[in-house]
Scaffold this motif. Structure first.
Motif, PDB file in Angstrom:
ATOM      1  N   ALA A 208       1.867  -3.603  -9.928  1.00  5.57           N
ATOM      2  CA  ALA A 208       0.698  -2.861 -10.363  1.00  5.57           C
ATOM      3  C   ALA A 208       1.060  -1.443 -10.771  1.00  5.57           C
ATOM      4  O   ALA A 208       2.065  -0.895 -10.328  1.00  5.57           O
ATOM      5  CB  ALA A 208      -0.359  -2.841  -9.249  1.00  5.57           C
ATOM      6  N   GLY A 209       0.217  -0.868 -11.616  1.00  6.86           N
ATOM      7  CA  GLY A 209       0.457   0.460 -12.160  1.00  6.86           C
ATOM      8  C   GLY A 209      -0.702   1.394 -11.884  1.00  6.86           C
ATOM      9  O   GLY A 209      -1.524   1.152 -10.981  1.00  6.86           O
ATOM     10  N   ARG A 210      -0.767   2.439 -12.702  1.00  4.63           N
ATOM     11  CA  ARG A 210      -1.765   3.479 -12.473  1.00  4.63           C
ATOM     12  C   ARG A 210      -3.195   2.974 -12.614  1.00  4.63           C
ATOM     13  O   ARG A 210      -4.127   3.603 -12.137  1.00  4.63           O
ATOM     14  CB  ARG A 210      -1.522   4.648 -13.414  1.00  4.63           C
ATOM     15  N   GLY A 211      -3.343   1.815 -13.288  1.00  6.11           N
ATOM     16  CA  GLY A 211      -4.660   1.214 -13.438  1.00  6.11           C
ATOM     17  C   GLY A 211      -5.338   0.906 -12.109  1.00  6.11           C
ATOM     18  O   GLY A 211      -6.542   0.659 -12.066  1.00  6.11           O
ATOM     19  N   LEU A 212      -4.551   0.913 -11.022  1.00  3.02           N
ATOM     20  CA  LEU A 212      -5.136   0.659  -9.700  1.00  3.02           C
ATOM     21  C   LEU A 212      -5.854   1.901  -9.140  1.00  3.02           C
ATOM     22  O   LEU A 212      -6.497   1.851  -8.103  1.00  3.02           O
ATOM     23  CB  LEU A 212      -4.050   0.190  -8.726  1.00  3.02           C
ATOM     24  N   LYS A 213      -5.647   3.038  -9.793  1.00  6.01           N
ATOM     25  CA  LYS A 213      -6.366   4.296  -9.523  1.00  6.01           C
ATOM     26  C   LYS A 213      -5.974   5.031  -8.244  1.00  6.01           C
ATOM     27  O   LYS A 213      -6.233   6.221  -8.116  1.00  6.01           O
ATOM     28  CB  LYS A 213      -7.889   4.092  -9.525  1.00  6.01           C
ATOM     29  N   GLY A 214      -5.358   4.356  -7.282  1.00  4.19           N
ATOM     30  CA  GLY A 214      -4.963   5.064  -6.061  1.00  4.19           C
ATOM     31  C   GLY A 214      -4.335   4.112  -5.067  1.00  4.19           C
ATOM     32  O   GLY A 214      -4.606   2.900  -5.121  1.00  4.19           O
ATOM     33  N   PRO A 215      -3.505   4.623  -4.144  1.00  4.10           N
ATOM     34  CA  PRO A 215      -2.785   3.754  -3.199  1.00  4.10           C
ATOM     35  C   PRO A 215      -3.739   2.986  -2.283  1.00  4.10           C
ATOM     36  O   PRO A 215      -3.411   1.902  -1.806  1.00  4.10           O
ATOM     37  CB  PRO A 215      -1.921   4.730  -2.392  1.00  4.10           C
ATOM     38  N   GLU A 216      -4.950   3.550  -2.078  1.00  7.39           N
ATOM     39  CA  GLU A 216      -5.903   2.886  -1.180  1.00  7.39           C
ATOM     40  C   GLU A 216      -6.417   1.570  -1.761  1.00  7.39           C
ATOM     41  O   GLU A 216      -7.011   0.762  -1.065  1.00  7.39           O
ATOM     42  CB  GLU A 216      -7.076   3.851  -0.860  1.00  7.39           C
ATOM     43  N   ASN A 217      -6.145   1.342  -3.051  1.00  6.15           N
ATOM     44  CA  ASN A 217      -6.663   0.125  -3.695  1.00  6.15           C
ATOM     45  C   ASN A 217      -5.650  -1.018  -3.723  1.00  6.15           C
ATOM     46  O   ASN A 217      -5.894  -2.036  -4.373  1.00  6.15           O
ATOM     47  CB  ASN A 217      -7.106   0.449  -5.124  1.00  6.15           C
ATOM     48  N   TRP A 218      -4.490  -0.855  -3.056  1.00  9.71           N
ATOM     49  CA  TRP A 218      -3.429  -1.858  -3.182  1.00  9.71           C
ATOM     50  C   TRP A 218      -3.737  -3.167  -2.460  1.00  9.71           C
ATOM     51  O   TRP A 218      -3.039  -4.157  -2.621  1.00  9.71           O
ATOM     52  CB  TRP A 218      -2.077  -1.282  -2.733  1.00  9.71           C
ATOM     53  N   GLY A 219      -4.804  -3.147  -1.648  1.00  6.85           N
ATOM     54  CA  GLY A 219      -5.179  -4.356  -0.915  1.00  6.85           C
ATOM     55  C   GLY A 219      -5.333  -5.569  -1.822  1.00  6.85           C
ATOM     56  O   GLY A 219      -4.842  -6.652  -1.512  1.00  6.85           O
ATOM     57  N   ILE A 220      -5.945  -5.394  -2.987  1.00  2.00           N
ATOM     58  CA  ILE A 220      -6.190  -6.540  -3.875  1.00  2.00           C
ATOM     59  C   ILE A 220      -4.879  -7.054  -4.476  1.00  2.00           C
ATOM     60  O   ILE A 220      -4.741  -8.231  -4.777  1.00  2.00           O
ATOM     61  CB  ILE A 220      -7.212  -6.210  -5.007  1.00  2.00           C
ATOM     62  N   VAL A 221      -3.876  -6.150  -4.608  1.00  2.00           N
ATOM     63  CA  VAL A 221      -2.561  -6.565  -5.111  1.00  2.00           C
ATOM     64  C   VAL A 221      -1.838  -7.355  -4.022  1.00  2.00           C
ATOM     65  O   VAL A 221      -1.273  -8.423  -4.271  1.00  2.00           O
ATOM     66  CB  VAL A 221      -1.725  -5.322  -5.517  1.00  2.00           C
ATOM     67  N   GLU A 222      -1.893  -6.813  -2.808  1.00  2.06           N
ATOM     68  CA  GLU A 222      -1.229  -7.479  -1.681  1.00  2.06           C
ATOM     69  C   GLU A 222      -1.860  -8.828  -1.370  1.00  2.06           C
ATOM     70  O   GLU A 222      -1.156  -9.789  -1.037  1.00  2.06           O
ATOM     71  CB  GLU A 222      -1.248  -6.569  -0.444  1.00  2.06           C
ATOM     72  N   ASP A 223      -3.187  -8.923  -1.506  1.00  2.59           N
ATOM     73  CA  ASP A 223      -3.861 -10.200  -1.242  1.00  2.59           C
ATOM     74  C   ASP A 223      -3.362 -11.280  -2.193  1.00  2.59           C
ATOM     75  O   ASP A 223      -3.051 -12.394  -1.777  1.00  2.59           O
ATOM     76  CB  ASP A 223      -5.386 -10.053  -1.401  1.00  2.59           C
ATOM     77  N   LEU A 224      -3.264 -10.942  -3.488  1.00  2.00           N
ATOM     78  CA  LEU A 224      -2.783 -11.928  -4.457  1.00  2.00           C
ATOM     79  C   LEU A 224      -1.318 -12.266  -4.169  1.00  2.00           C
ATOM     80  O   LEU A 224      -0.917 -13.435  -4.214  1.00  2.00           O
ATOM     81  CB  LEU A 224      -2.950 -11.400  -5.895  1.00  2.00           C
ATOM     82  N   ALA A 225      -0.521 -11.243  -3.844  1.00  2.00           N
ATOM     83  CA  ALA A 225       0.894 -11.468  -3.539  1.00  2.00           C
ATOM     84  C   ALA A 225       1.036 -12.392  -2.335  1.00  2.00           C
ATOM     85  O   ALA A 225       1.826 -13.346  -2.359  1.00  2.00           O
ATOM     86  CB  ALA A 225       1.606 -10.143  -3.296  1.00  2.00           C
ATOM     87  N   ASN A 226       0.253 -12.132  -1.296  1.00  2.00           N
ATOM     88  CA  ASN A 226       0.333 -12.985  -0.103  1.00  2.00           C
ATOM     89  C   ASN A 226      -0.032 -14.425  -0.423  1.00  2.00           C
ATOM     90  O   ASN A 226       0.637 -15.355   0.022  1.00  2.00           O
ATOM     91  CB  ASN A 226      -0.578 -12.449   1.005  1.00  2.00           C
TER      92      ASN A 226
END
Lengths: 320, 245
Positions: A208-226
């Motif tokens: 993911a890149g800057r489109g995620l807007k902030g580190p607090e939003n990484w949950g949705i990336v981690e959920d898909l990764a998991n």
């Protein structure tokens, strides 16, 4: 004449990239009418050692000196060089990794070997010894002629798909003399993400890149990764902003990866980012900007908001 | 303290790579050459150490005459002098041999370079130099502090980093964030013109590897776009069509 493969174990288990290296080495042995020996350094169970046979090794050397319990590029290189001399190996194969990178060069120096890094295919032996390697950070390939008696090939992930057989390989203890000079670097501490899928080893990577807007939003990336048993990665701006650790940065000046599937979320696809990921087999790009240049280098694309699309993909994966 | 910084002259990171002469040479037309980005980090840290401790910084390039603008830029950033080994830098062992030969004459405390050049990406030269000189080598180094004759180093490993200590002299492959890149100022550019740049001929043996030809990657097929409101079909396609999950 033989092929020697350095097979790396991580927490006692043969790494996936090393299974590839063994299978690759066995194929080179077939091409050259010789045999493939795997060398494993450090702790590993008998079953794990013998499993090198399943990928084509006909013999396993095991160096289990307690001084070798922790990875040490210089000492491991000396062990592999000693094994190469004992076995009369003229081709040495390693799978690229932090440890293998540290060993490859020291080995080449010791053995005055012709070295090819980032190898992506089996050698062509029709006219000398020619190997294809990835150069210019994945933007091109070179066909290299290796001209020394000993050749060292550091192979990139996904160079070959290993096939498994039921074979097991006999294991021999290997106990070379160790040199104190190889222990001149003291390890004072380390921080390592545990339990996660290691990025360089991962078959699937969600990035993911800057489109995620902030580190607090990484949950949705981690959920898909998991859900996909994938590793997470990020673009350079994200690591520069300290949203994510540097070890996750993929691109020209970060890690170069070649997974089966790379999913880029909110990354526009600058040429420097592409350089680090364009040897992925399949690339998916999700970006709300239809003009994002990354779409031109993708296999599948979704123009949409990552905050809407990612949770839906996660749900769809879980429903499989 | 004496520091040697080895630098490469490489195509700018935004370069679209193309080849000429029946795919045997890089097409240099329109290509801007820059200091290797990782080498730039090594140089920046060396100049910081110079400013802090009064170290001397020598820049070394194995390259042909067209890499001199990059060498001059390194001098403008703060290196004291430079050496160019007049040879095409195409084989890791060969390049390492040139660096080791210079290092043997001069007894450097630190030999720094980038973790890898961004043209061949081998990332091997520092390790071979270390082996040739009988010195420890460490890469990729993210942090470097010198305390007397000891180097305190943070190195990146898979999924994390580790803290190391070793006695000088050392050979290190560097990467971010070891230092901030430095931009030469006007005074630096002026003084760089008169700083010594020595050109020497290569020593040692023939190259152990040569490149027969180059190739560009096959272009990807056309992208298949999936409407956002049918995002779920992507997962089906990845399973049944691409067969990657």
């Amino acid at each position: 004449m033989s092929v020697l493969i350095f097979a790396e174990v991580d927490e006692g288990k043969l790494k996936k990239s090393s299974q590839e290296a063994i299978f690759y080495g066995a194929k080179v042995a077939e091409q050259t009418g010789t045999t493939a020996t795997a060398i494993i350094v450090g702790e590993a169970s008998d079953t794990e050692l013998a499993s090198a046979g399943r990928f084509g090794a006909t013999k396993v050397l095991h160096a289990a000196d307690s001084k070798l319990a922790e990875p040490n590029g210089m000492a491991y290189a000396s062990v592999v060089a000693a094994a190469a001399q004992q076995e009369g190996a003229n081709v040495i194969v390693l799978a690229k990794s932090s440890l293998a990178d540290a060993m490859t060069a020291r080995l080449a120096g010791k053995l005055k070997a012709a070295l090819a890094a980032n190898v992506v295919e089996l050698p062509d032996l029709s006219n000398g010894f020619r190997v294809k390697s990835s150069i210019y950070t994945g933007k091109a390939f070179a066909y290299n002629d290796l001209k020394a008696d000993v050749k060292i090939l550091a192979i990139k992930k996904n160079t070959i798909t290993p096939e498994e057989s039921e074979a097991t390989a006999p294991v021999e203890a290997f106990t070379p003399a160790l040199n104190d000079k190889d222990f001149a670097i003291a390890v004072k501490g380390s921080e390592k993400a545990s339990g996660d899928v290691l990025l360089p080893e991962a078959d699937v990577v969600v990035s993911a890149g800057r489109g995620l807007k902030g580190p607090e939003n990484w949950g949705i990336v981690e959920d898909l990764a998991n859900a996909l048993h994938a590793a997470t990665a990020c673009s350079k701006p994200v690591s520069d902003l300290d949203w994510r650790p540097h070890a996750e940065h993929v691109g020209q000046t970060g890690l170069k990866i070649s997974p089966n599937l790379y999913i880029a979320c909110g990354i526009s696809g600058a040429i420097q980012h592409l350089a680090g990921v364009n040897s992925s087999k399949v690339i998916v790009v999700i970006n709300k900007d239809p003009e994002a240049p990354f779409f031109k280098s993708a296999d599948y694309g979704i123009v949409g908001d990552v905050f809407d699309v990612l949770p839906r993909l996660t749900k769809a994966v879980k429903a499989l | 303290m004496k520091i040697l910084v080895c630098v490469t002259s490489v195509p700018d990171t935004t370069t679209k790579i193309a080849f000429t002469d029946n795919n045997t040479k890089l097409n240099k037309a329109g290509v801007t050459f820059i200091t290797g980005p990782y080498d730039d980090y090594a140089l920046a840290r060396a100049v910081e150490l110079k400013e802090k401790t009064g170290a001397s910084v020598t820049v070394l390039n194995v390259g042909e005459a067209d890499s001199e603008p990059v060498i001059r830029k390194c001098l403008a950033i703060g290196a004291d002098d430079a050496i160019r080994v007049n040879a095409e830098p195409t084989d890791a062992y060969f390049v390492a041999e040139q660096i080791a030969a210079i290092a043997k004459e001069n007894n450097y405390d630190l030999i720094l370079m980038g973790r890898e050049s961004i043209d061949y990406n081998g990332g091997q030269v520092h390790g071979i130099v270390g082996e040739m000189l009988g010195l420890p080598s460490i890469s990729p180094v993210m942090q470097l502090d010198i305390d007397g004759d000891t180097a305190k180093i943070t190195r990146e490993i898979e999924g994390g980093k580790e803290q190391l200590e070793a006695k000088l002299p050392l050979v290190l492959g560097c990467q971010e964030p070891i230092a901030e890149w430095k931009i030469p100022n006007m005074r630096g550019i002026m003084t760089a013109r008169t700083k010594p740049l020595k050109v020497v001929e290569p020593a040692g043996t023939d190259k152990l590897t040569t490149v027969a030809s180059y190739e560009l990657p096959a272009p990807r097929g056309a992208v298949k776009m999936i409407p956002a409101d049918q995002a779920e079909t992507l997962i089906q396609l990845l399973r049944t069509e691409a067969k990657v999950i």
